[in-house]
Write an enzyme that holds these catalytic residues in place. Sequence first.
Site, short mmCIF file in Angstrom:
data_model
loop_
_atom_site.label_atom_id
_atom_site.label_comp_id
_atom_site.label_asym_id
_atom_site.label_seq_id
_atom_site.Cartn_x
_atom_site.Cartn_y
_atom_site.Cartn_z
N ASP A 139 0.83 -1.19 0.00
CA ASP A 139 0.00 0.00 0.00
C ASP A 139 0.87 1.25 0.00
O ASP A 139 2.01 1.24 0.49
CB ASP A 139 -0.90 0.03 1.24
CG ASP A 139 -2.03 -0.99 1.17
OD1 ASP A 139 -2.29 -1.52 0.08
OD2 ASP A 139 -2.66 -1.25 2.21
N ARG A 197 -0.98 -0.56 -8.92
CA ARG A 197 -2.37 -0.19 -8.61
C ARG A 197 -2.49 1.33 -8.64
O ARG A 197 -1.76 2.04 -7.94
CB ARG A 197 -2.77 -0.70 -7.22
CG ARG A 197 -4.16 -0.24 -6.77
CD ARG A 197 -4.29 -0.31 -5.24
NE ARG A 197 -4.19 -1.67 -4.76
CZ ARG A 197 -3.76 -1.98 -3.54
NH1 ARG A 197 -3.36 -1.03 -2.71
NH2 ARG A 197 -3.71 -3.24 -3.15
#
Length: 278
Positions: free
Chosen positions: A107, A158
Amino acid sequence: MLPPIADRFVAGESPAEALEHVRQLNDNDVKAIVNLLGEHYDDRDAVAADAAEYRRLVDDIAGSGLEACISVKPSQLGLDLGEDVFRAELTRIVDTAAARDVFVWIDMEDHTTTDATLDAFEAVAHEQGGGVGVCVQANLRRTRADIRRLADVPGKVRLVKGAYEPPADVAYTDGARVDQEYRSLLEYAFEHHDGGIAVGSHDPEMIEHARALHERYGTDFEIQMLMGVREDTQYELADEYEVWQYVPYGERWKSYFYRRVTERTDNLRFALRAVLSS
């Protein structure tokens, strides 16, 4: 046990509860990105404990036959204690996951962590030849250069709009400008990235844009959405595309839950209805 409102956005407090949610997702052709909640640790023991749980989670996923991967936060793995701590814990997790054929997402947190996160991603991705992905945020002015930098890295990217609120000198603060940047970055990624692209968005226009780019370039992509947000749409999209749901769990669920409830009007309305009907 989580209260009824929170369990829309958080899969439970234990790995077993999270994996049961994953089973239900898989039954609807949706895959899962499992995240143990926790961030900004300044205690080495807490870092080691969460890192060990991630390694156990990798073993559980590999042994279950479920379609799932994991996602970790740099500050959860000790970035606040030093890049060396973060790199060491991340490497151990990625090595374990590579041996069990489980994918690892990293992340992205606030803009001050971007360099350390991307440097670590590149290092482990090249070492393993893939099997790992990283998140980049369209609202950051630097991301255009970052996504070019990552084009030749053997891993996935992402793309999200950005949930943090960085200062205007490092980020676009106007929503329309962020949307414009997201579209442009998606187009570059579909044209130049071979390792795979994750469209991290609940915005129907961005998803439709990604579908059109897929038709144009033929690049592999997946759609990623949060647990508890537009789940009916997730199931519908899974009939045609690869869809992954971000599935958080753990005892540190309160701050995550409140963030999910307050960031979208629809989520807040859902929570209020649940409270009023209880």
